[in-house]
Scaffold this motif. Sequence first.
Motif, PDB file in Angstrom:
ATOM      1  N   ARG A  89       0.722  -1.388   0.070  1.00  0.00           N
ATOM      2  CA  ARG A  89      -0.006   0.025  -0.029  1.00  0.00           C
ATOM      3  C   ARG A  89       1.100   1.155  -0.006  1.00  0.00           C
ATOM      4  N   VAL A  90       1.818   1.197   1.022  1.00  0.00           N
ATOM      5  CA  VAL A  90       2.631   2.195   0.795  1.00  0.00           C
ATOM      6  C   VAL A  90       3.619   2.514  -0.293  1.00  0.00           C
ATOM      7  N   LEU A  91       4.229   1.399  -0.989  1.00  0.00           N
ATOM      8  CA  LEU A  91       4.937   1.366  -2.001  1.00  0.00           C
ATOM      9  C   LEU A  91       4.422   1.850  -3.200  1.00  0.00           C
ATOM     10  N   TYR A  92       2.907   1.185  -3.492  1.00  0.00           N
ATOM     11  CA  TYR A  92       2.280   1.697  -4.567  1.00  0.00           C
ATOM     12  C   TYR A  92       1.965   3.176  -4.645  1.00  0.00           C
ATOM     13  N   ALA A  93       1.639   3.642  -3.417  1.00  0.00           N
ATOM     14  CA  ALA A  93       1.058   4.988  -3.053  1.00  0.00           C
ATOM     15  C   ALA A  93       2.370   6.029  -3.513  1.00  0.00           C
ATOM     16  N   ARG A  94       3.570   5.495  -2.930  1.00  0.00           N
ATOM     17  CA  ARG A  94       4.815   6.254  -3.269  1.00  0.00           C
ATOM     18  C   ARG A  94       5.342   6.390  -4.679  1.00  0.00           C
ATOM     19  N   ALA A  95       4.799   5.305  -5.695  1.00  0.00           N
ATOM     20  CA  ALA A  95       4.909   5.121  -6.814  1.00  0.00           C
ATOM     21  C   ALA A  95       4.182   6.045  -7.760  1.00  0.00           C
ATOM     22  N   GLY A  96       2.725   6.440  -7.031  1.00  0.00           N
ATOM     23  CA  GLY A  96       1.927   7.162  -7.753  1.00  0.00           C
ATOM     24  C   GLY A  96       0.779   6.272  -8.544  1.00  0.00           C
ATOM     25  N   VAL A  97       0.577   5.111  -8.237  1.00  0.00           N
ATOM     26  CA  VAL A  97      -0.292   4.533  -8.764  1.00  0.00           C
ATOM     27  C   VAL A  97      -1.598   4.819  -8.357  1.00  0.00           C
ATOM     28  N   PRO A  98      -2.920   5.415  -9.189  1.00  0.00           N
ATOM     29  CA  PRO A  98      -3.838   6.202  -8.808  1.00  0.00           C
ATOM     30  C   PRO A  98      -4.821   5.241  -8.155  1.00  0.00           C
ATOM     31  N   PHE A  99      -4.998   3.837  -8.412  1.00  0.00           N
ATOM     32  CA  PHE A  99      -5.925   3.046  -7.861  1.00  0.00           C
ATOM     33  C   PHE A  99      -5.493   1.607  -7.398  1.00  0.00           C
ATOM     34  N   TYR A 100      -5.736   1.107  -6.260  1.00  0.00           N
ATOM     35  CA  TYR A 100      -5.298   0.070  -5.658  1.00  0.00           C
ATOM     36  C   TYR A 100      -6.325  -0.603  -4.791  1.00  0.00           C
ATOM     37  N   GLU A 128     -11.192  -0.977  -2.078  1.00  0.00           N
ATOM     38  CA  GLU A 128     -10.946   0.049  -3.238  1.00  0.00           C
ATOM     39  C   GLU A 128      -9.986   1.340  -2.587  1.00  0.00           C
ATOM     40  N   LEU A 129      -8.922   1.633  -2.787  1.00  0.00           N
ATOM     41  CA  LEU A 129      -8.394   2.655  -2.308  1.00  0.00           C
ATOM     42  C   LEU A 129      -7.839   3.583  -3.726  1.00  0.00           C
ATOM     43  N   VAL A 130      -8.030   4.837  -3.313  1.00  0.00           N
ATOM     44  CA  VAL A 130      -7.639   5.752  -4.177  1.00  0.00           C
ATOM     45  C   VAL A 130      -6.531   6.807  -3.881  1.00  0.00           C
TER      46      VAL A 130
END
Length: 200
Positions: free
Chosen positions: A128-139, A155-157
């Motif tokens: 969750r932290v990794l993808y947010a840091r990478a700028g992935v808009p939706f997880y 669903e995380l935005v």
Amino acid sequence: MSAAVAKLAQLRPGARGYTVADLHTLPEDGPRYELIDGSIIVSPSATGSHNMFARWIAQLLEEANPDTAYVVGTDQSVTIDEHNEPRPDVVVYPSAHLDDSPFPVDGVQLVVEVVSPTSALRDTEVKRVLYARAGVPFYWVVVPDSDADTIALAELVLEEGKYRYATHYTSGVFRTQQPWPVEIDLPALAARTARYRRPS
């Protein structure tokens, strides 16, 4: 000792851990590898149910895909930086990288992780932290419960560099507009899985 284990034993991590270059020296026919914050994660072979959930979700996303700008992939490596190359269960990425493996995180629209007993903390917190840091808009985080015959989806935005819940672990029919309009009937998928587990 397998070739993969022997190769891992030969690698020497730097001050920040292993690199993508180190990861790419490992045999491709060995276990499933990911590189997370300089650590090489060796995952056991996925169960049939885990693969079914990922495949079903990928198929529903693909069927709803409105054009050819993006493609839906499963179990593909995504390079984030020198020390991070995760391998999400499902990923929506630019079709310009259709023939690339791994491909860069730039332009990735959605990552989906199906939680298994060995990956719960990694999928819900670390990635969750990794993808947010990478700028992935939706997880999306998908949590199957074989005892209750349910499948829950969160669903995380991405907002201001952090994920917020747009949908907090629903086990009902999930609908979203992102990355494009799609509906996932989680009760129907759970019921289908139950029929496989307990065939009449």
